[in-house]
Design a protein around this motif. Structure first.
Motif, short mmCIF file in Angstrom:
data_model
loop_
_atom_site.label_atom_id
_atom_site.label_comp_id
_atom_site.label_asym_id
_atom_site.label_seq_id
_atom_site.Cartn_x
_atom_site.Cartn_y
_atom_site.Cartn_z
N ALA A 198 0.84 -1.19 0.00
CA ALA A 198 0.00 0.00 0.00
C ALA A 198 0.89 1.25 0.00
O ALA A 198 0.47 2.34 0.37
CB ALA A 198 -0.93 0.00 1.21
N CYS A 199 2.14 1.05 -0.41
CA CYS A 199 3.11 2.14 -0.55
C CYS A 199 3.65 2.08 -1.98
O CYS A 199 3.56 1.05 -2.64
CB CYS A 199 4.27 1.96 0.42
SG CYS A 199 3.82 2.05 2.16
N ALA A 200 4.21 3.18 -2.42
CA ALA A 200 4.75 3.22 -3.78
C ALA A 200 5.94 4.16 -3.83
O ALA A 200 6.11 5.02 -2.96
CB ALA A 200 3.67 3.69 -4.76
N THR A 201 6.73 4.00 -4.86
CA THR A 201 7.87 4.87 -5.09
C THR A 201 8.10 5.00 -6.59
O THR A 201 7.21 4.68 -7.38
CB THR A 201 9.12 4.37 -4.33
OG1 THR A 201 10.09 5.41 -4.30
CG2 THR A 201 9.72 3.12 -4.94
N MET A 202 9.27 5.45 -6.99
CA MET A 202 9.57 5.65 -8.40
C MET A 202 11.02 5.26 -8.66
O MET A 202 11.79 5.06 -7.72
CB MET A 202 9.34 7.11 -8.80
CG MET A 202 10.20 8.08 -8.03
SD MET A 202 9.76 9.77 -8.42
CE MET A 202 11.29 10.60 -8.07
N ASP A 203 11.39 5.18 -9.94
CA ASP A 203 12.78 4.96 -10.30
C ASP A 203 13.61 6.12 -9.75
O ASP A 203 13.15 7.27 -9.76
CB ASP A 203 12.97 4.92 -11.81
CG ASP A 203 12.31 3.73 -12.49
OD1 ASP A 203 11.84 2.81 -11.79
OD2 ASP A 203 12.26 3.74 -13.74
N LEU A 204 14.82 5.83 -9.30
CA LEU A 204 15.73 6.86 -8.84
C LEU A 204 17.04 6.78 -9.62
O LEU A 204 17.43 5.69 -10.05
CB LEU A 204 16.03 6.70 -7.35
CG LEU A 204 14.86 6.90 -6.39
CD1 LEU A 204 15.33 6.68 -4.95
CD2 LEU A 204 14.26 8.29 -6.54
N THR A 205 17.68 7.91 -9.76
CA THR A 205 18.97 7.95 -10.44
C THR A 205 20.02 8.46 -9.48
O THR A 205 19.81 9.46 -8.77
CB THR A 205 18.90 8.87 -11.68
OG1 THR A 205 17.87 8.37 -12.54
CG2 THR A 205 20.21 8.90 -12.43
N PHE A 206 21.15 7.74 -9.45
CA PHE A 206 22.30 8.15 -8.66
C PHE A 206 23.50 8.07 -9.60
O PHE A 206 23.87 6.98 -10.05
CB PHE A 206 22.49 7.25 -7.44
CG PHE A 206 23.69 7.63 -6.61
CD1 PHE A 206 23.69 8.78 -5.84
CD2 PHE A 206 24.84 6.84 -6.62
CE1 PHE A 206 24.78 9.14 -5.09
CE2 PHE A 206 25.94 7.19 -5.87
CZ PHE A 206 25.91 8.34 -5.11
#
Length: 165
Positions: free
Chosen positions: A123-131
């Motif tokens: 019930a949580c979400a996120t996104m692609d991240l760039t480092f």
């Protein structure tokens, strides 16, 4: 018990599950606190912009508290802790977005303040991240955050497991 909706879980599955958790909390008569993120200097969370809207799937009821925060940690410079203390809350249930920021910061702060925490990971979400030159897919970002939270900060479970308690 307390359900904290961190703005909204994006994506169909995350928002549907967040809505299920919040509906379950409402049916039980639990305190539901909705969190809205506003940050005047951020490109997405400008007050009054679409980025500060709470997802339609988890809209607050008129009688529910809405805490507006300006930092990823929902307890920082808000009345959240006072509200929880007024209601004798000892366990915090967290759903929403984004796993790598607001969920992570909120769970860690709640735990540090002495609350038992339960994060409903689906019930949580996120996104692609760039480092640097590396792009980390959202699923891996989410899994890494949930693994860290589960290791030291509380339970991390599914919506179905939570609702079958």
């Amino acid at each position: 018990m307390l359900a904290i909706g961190q703005a909204a879980a994006s994506g169909n599955r995350g928002s549907r599950n967040a809505a299920r958790v919040i509906a379950f909390a409402r049916e039980r008569g639990d305190l539901v606190v909705n969190i809205r993120h506003e940050a005047p200097d951020a490109p997405f969370f400008v007050p009054g912009s679409e980025g500060t809207n709470i997802n339609e799937a988890v809209q607050p009821r008129p009688d529910e508290e809405i805490i507006t925060k300006n930092f990823p940690n929902s307890f920082r410079e808000t009345g959240l802790k006072d509200l929880l203390d007024q209601h004798d809350v000892d366990e915090v249930i967290i759903v929403g977005a984004m796993s790598h920021m607001c969920i992570d910061a909120g769970v860690r702060a709640a735990s540090d303040l002495g609350y038992a925490t339960v994060t409903i990971h689906d019930a949580c979400a996120t996104m692609d991240l760039t480092f640097g030159e590396t792009t980390v897919p959202a699923a891996q970002v989410h899994a890494a955050i949930m693994a860290g939270l589960e290791m030291f900060y509380g339970e991390v479970i599914t919506t179905d497991d939570f609702m079958s308690r």
